[in-house]
Motif scaffolding. Structure first.
Motif, PDB file in Angstrom:
ATOM      1  N   LEU A 104       0.834  -1.205   0.000  1.00  6.19           N
ATOM      2  CA  LEU A 104       0.000   0.000   0.000  1.00  6.19           C
ATOM      3  C   LEU A 104       0.866   1.251   0.000  1.00  6.19           C
ATOM      4  N   GLY A 105       2.029   1.166   0.652  1.00  5.15           N
ATOM      5  CA  GLY A 105       2.979   2.275   0.595  1.00  5.15           C
ATOM      6  C   GLY A 105       3.552   2.458  -0.797  1.00  5.15           C
ATOM      7  N   ILE A 106       3.704   1.347  -1.539  1.00  2.00           N
ATOM      8  CA  ILE A 106       4.173   1.432  -2.928  1.00  2.00           C
ATOM      9  C   ILE A 106       3.187   2.216  -3.778  1.00  2.00           C
ATOM     10  N   PHE A 107       1.902   1.962  -3.608  1.00  2.00           N
ATOM     11  CA  PHE A 107       0.897   2.709  -4.378  1.00  2.00           C
ATOM     12  C   PHE A 107       0.992   4.203  -4.086  1.00  2.00           C
ATOM     13  N   THR A 108       1.230   4.545  -2.830  1.00  2.00           N
ATOM     14  CA  THR A 108       1.411   5.953  -2.461  1.00  2.00           C
ATOM     15  C   THR A 108       2.650   6.525  -3.137  1.00  2.00           C
ATOM     16  N   GLY A 109       3.728   5.747  -3.173  1.00  2.00           N
ATOM     17  CA  GLY A 109       4.944   6.198  -3.852  1.00  2.00           C
ATOM     18  C   GLY A 109       4.715   6.436  -5.334  1.00  2.00           C
ATOM     19  N   LEU A 110       3.934   5.578  -5.964  1.00  2.00           N
ATOM     20  CA  LEU A 110       3.626   5.743  -7.389  1.00  2.00           C
ATOM     21  C   LEU A 110       2.827   7.018  -7.627  1.00  2.00           C
ATOM     22  N   ILE A 111       1.924   7.331  -6.709  1.00  2.00           N
ATOM     23  CA  ILE A 111       1.157   8.581  -6.830  1.00  2.00           C
ATOM     24  C   ILE A 111       2.089   9.784  -6.699  1.00  2.00           C
ATOM     25  N   LEU A 112       2.977   9.741  -5.709  1.00  2.00           N
ATOM     26  CA  LEU A 112       3.906  10.853  -5.505  1.00  2.00           C
ATOM     27  C   LEU A 112       4.855  11.024  -6.689  1.00  2.00           C
ATOM     28  N   LEU A 113       5.191   9.929  -7.349  1.00  3.80           N
ATOM     29  CA  LEU A 113       6.119   9.980  -8.477  1.00  3.80           C
ATOM     30  C   LEU A 113       5.428  10.395  -9.776  1.00  3.80           C
ATOM     31  N   SER A 114       4.116  10.322  -9.794  1.00  8.84           N
ATOM     32  CA  SER A 114       3.357  10.617 -11.013  1.00  8.84           C
ATOM     33  C   SER A 114       3.317  12.116 -11.294  1.00  8.84           C
ATOM     34  N   LYS A 115       2.766  12.455 -12.448  1.00  8.20           N
ATOM     35  CA  LYS A 115       2.627  13.861 -12.849  1.00  8.20           C
ATOM     36  C   LYS A 115       1.268  14.430 -12.474  1.00  8.20           C
ATOM     37  N   ARG A 116       0.532  13.700 -11.665  1.00  5.77           N
ATOM     38  CA  ARG A 116      -0.811  14.138 -11.277  1.00  5.77           C
ATOM     39  C   ARG A 116      -0.765  15.453 -10.488  1.00  5.77           C
ATOM     40  N   ALA A 117      -1.797  16.228 -10.656  1.00  9.29           N
ATOM     41  CA  ALA A 117      -1.936  17.459  -9.874  1.00  9.29           C
ATOM     42  C   ALA A 117      -2.660  17.141  -8.570  1.00  9.29           C
ATOM     43  N   LYS A 118      -2.485  18.011  -7.581  1.00  9.75           N
ATOM     44  CA  LYS A 118      -3.174  17.878  -6.306  1.00  9.75           C
ATOM     45  C   LYS A 118      -2.957  16.497  -5.672  1.00  9.75           C
ATOM     46  N   LYS A 119      -1.727  16.064  -5.648  1.00 12.28           N
ATOM     47  CA  LYS A 119      -1.433  14.741  -5.084  1.00 12.28           C
ATOM     48  C   LYS A 119      -1.847  14.647  -3.622  1.00 12.28           C
ATOM     49  N   GLU A 120      -1.730  15.765  -2.906  1.00 11.88           N
ATOM     50  CA  GLU A 120      -2.085  15.748  -1.492  1.00 11.88           C
ATOM     51  C   GLU A 120      -3.566  15.441  -1.291  1.00 11.88           C
ATOM     52  N   LEU A 121      -4.398  15.924  -2.219  1.00  6.26           N
ATOM     53  CA  LEU A 121      -5.839  15.650  -2.129  1.00  6.26           C
ATOM     54  C   LEU A 121      -6.136  14.188  -2.468  1.00  6.26           C
ATOM     55  N   ILE A 122      -5.414  13.640  -3.413  1.00  6.19           N
ATOM     56  CA  ILE A 122      -5.586  12.223  -3.766  1.00  6.19           C
ATOM     57  C   ILE A 122      -5.220  11.342  -2.575  1.00  6.19           C
ATOM     58  N   LEU A 123      -4.077  11.644  -1.950  1.00  9.98           N
ATOM     59  CA  LEU A 123      -3.643  10.860  -0.801  1.00  9.98           C
ATOM     60  C   LEU A 123      -4.619  11.005   0.365  1.00  9.98           C
ATOM     61  N   ALA A 124      -5.097  12.211   0.589  1.00  5.70           N
ATOM     62  CA  ALA A 124      -6.040  12.434   1.691  1.00  5.70           C
ATOM     63  C   ALA A 124      -7.349  11.690   1.445  1.00  5.70           C
ATOM     64  N   ALA A 125      -7.848  11.739   0.209  1.00  6.22           N
ATOM     65  CA  ALA A 125      -9.086  11.034  -0.112  1.00  6.22           C
ATOM     66  C   ALA A 125      -8.913   9.524   0.037  1.00  6.22           C
ATOM     67  N   LEU A 126      -7.764   9.018  -0.428  1.00  8.74           N
ATOM     68  CA  LEU A 126      -7.466   7.592  -0.247  1.00  8.74           C
ATOM     69  C   LEU A 126      -7.411   7.233   1.231  1.00  8.74           C
ATOM     70  N   GLY A 127      -6.783   8.118   2.004  1.00 11.36           N
ATOM     71  CA  GLY A 127      -6.652   7.869   3.434  1.00 11.36           C
ATOM     72  C   GLY A 127      -8.002   7.752   4.113  1.00 11.36           C
ATOM     73  N   VAL A 128      -8.889   8.693   3.837  1.00 14.26           N
ATOM     74  CA  VAL A 128     -10.221   8.671   4.446  1.00 14.26           C
ATOM     75  C   VAL A 128     -10.986   7.422   4.017  1.00 14.26           C
ATOM     76  N   ALA A 129     -10.924   7.088   2.724  1.00  9.89           N
ATOM     77  CA  ALA A 129     -11.633   5.913   2.207  1.00  9.89           C
ATOM     78  C   ALA A 129     -11.117   4.632   2.868  1.00  9.89           C
ATOM     79  N   MET A 130      -9.803   4.538   3.046  1.00 14.56           N
ATOM     80  CA  MET A 130      -9.220   3.335   3.641  1.00 14.56           C
ATOM     81  C   MET A 130      -9.557   3.225   5.126  1.00 14.56           C
ATOM     82  N   ILE A 131      -9.576   4.340   5.821  1.00 14.70           N
ATOM     83  CA  ILE A 131      -9.957   4.312   7.239  1.00 14.70           C
ATOM     84  C   ILE A 131     -11.397   3.827   7.382  1.00 14.70           C
ATOM     85  N   LEU A 132     -12.283   4.336   6.533  1.00 14.73           N
ATOM     86  CA  LEU A 132     -13.686   3.908   6.578  1.00 14.73           C
ATOM     87  C   LEU A 132     -13.818   2.433   6.223  1.00 14.73           C
ATOM     88  N   LEU A 133     -13.109   2.002   5.187  1.00 14.13           N
ATOM     89  CA  LEU A 133     -13.157   0.604   4.771  1.00 14.13           C
ATOM     90  C   LEU A 133     -12.615  -0.313   5.869  1.00 14.13           C
TER      91      LEU A 133
END
Length: 362
Positions: free
Chosen positions: A205-234
């Motif tokens: 799961l940390g690898i997936f986060t690393g791939l997001i950080l390495l990507s060219k996506r914008a607003k990476k912090e929002l993607i990580l935060a949304a993933l974090g909330v979704a995973m906590i709920l799940l």
């Protein structure tokens, strides 16, 4: 490390600092509740610390091995580091200050924190070199669901399995039969054999986060935060069927802790990498020699507990009682103050090593 992301270094160092803090109170008899592990099911802030480190191990793998090929040289490097980590962990479990400086074989604990880090690093790194993110996601899901089905539905010698601390708990059963007396507890080990399987998923799961950080996506912090909330709920939803439990490293525990990891990393990433706010450098220094600092803290702590003062008390206890314990402070605060002093020492050591450009690779 190319494309270095400051927040990853800060997160790694902060995690090591917290690992040292929760491991070295002045006295285990008086510790604030958040600095203790949950008794069995459930989790406290302290229960987040070790999975955070395995999580950031996965994130770091992405940056360290992004351009590496799955060849003999890469496997050799991964294997050597794994064996070093396992060797250091076994040394900590076996060392004693009394001649011949090693415990009797029957008293040596085989599993441990560094051993688990080594095993998890090995499998996470090898998987990262050989599979794309979709395959890794499938492997991660298979590990987590498979672990749930194993612990929850397969009978133990004809007896219905349980998630409680009992002989018919699969994780406890396997640890007892494989390790025998070589465990942290009489009936199980929190870094046991079976529970190491889902801990690999923590790193994936940390690898997936690393791939997001390495990507060219914008607003990476929002993607990580949304993933974090979704995973906590799940994770909390899964807790209804498979209780959150660090000792068993349950699948719900993996999801919840990775969720919190993403949330905290998102915040640090936003402040340091997006906004450019200068903070947390001291934690980066600790992160640069993370395993070295952690090993030294564990080794020296063991020595302090082993040295007797006046033949009556350990050096650790003598220091705590004579320097930190006072009537005008609560015992819990005194105990915390001792731990913070220990942390400050290792932060200073990490700072010196960093400034002298001494980086001990493990």
């Amino acid at each position: 490390m190319k494309n270095r992301i400051i927040s990853v270094d800060i997160f790694r160092g902060l995690t090591i600092v917290l690992m040292i803090l929760v491991n070295t109170p002045g006295t285990w008899s008086n510790v604030y509740a958040p600095l203790l592990h949950a008794n069995w099911h459930g989790y406290t802030p302290t229960d987040l610390v070790f999975p955070f480190f395995l999580f950031i191990v996965g994130t770091s793998i992405v940056f360290a091995y992004q351009n590496k090929e799955a060849n003999a040289a890469s496997y050799r490097k991964i294997s050597v580091r794994t064996l070093k980590l396992i060797g250091l962990g076994l040394f900590l479990g076996a060392f004693t200050i009394a001649f011949p400086f090693f415990k009797d074989f029957g008293e040596i604990r085989f599993p441990g924190v560094l051993q688990r880090i080594g095993v998890v690093f090995f499998f996470a790194a090898v998987l990262f070199l050989n599979f794309n993110w979709k395959a890794l996601l499938g492997i991660c899901i298979a590990l987590l669901v498979g672990y749930w089905l194993w612990l929850g539905f397969i009978p133990v010698e004809g007896v219905d399995p349980t998630f409680d601390r009992a002989p018919n708990n699969w994780a406890n059963y396997i640890d007892l039969n494989v390790f025998g007396s070589h465990m942290y507890k009489d009936d199980y080990d929190p870094e046991g054999l079976l529970s190491t399987i889902p801990s690999i998923a923590s790193s994936l799961l940390g690898i997936f986060t690393g791939l997001i950080l390495l990507s060219k996506r914008a607003k990476k912090e929002l993607i990580l935060a949304a993933l974090g909330v979704a995973m906590i709920l799940l994770g909390h939803l899964w807790d209804l069927a498979f209780p959150i439990n660090k000792a068993l490293w349950t699948s719900s525990f993996v999801i919840v802790t990775a969720g919190w990891g993403n949330l905290f990393l998102a915040l640090i990433y936003y402040l340091s990498d997006v906004k450019g706010i200068k903070f947390g450098s001291i934690f980066s220094y600790a992160g640069a020699n993370a395993i070295t600092v952690y090993f030294l803290s564990s080794f020296i702590s063991k020595i302090f507990y082993s040295i007797n003062v006046s033949g009556q008390t350990s050096l650790h206890q003598w220091l705590f009682e004579n320097i930190y314990l006072h009537n005008f402070m609560s015992a819990e605060f005194s105990s915390l103050l001792y731990g913070l002093t220990v942390v400050s020492f290792y932060l200073l050591l990490a700072y010196i090593l960093y400034k002298k450009k001494i980086f001990i690779k493990v």
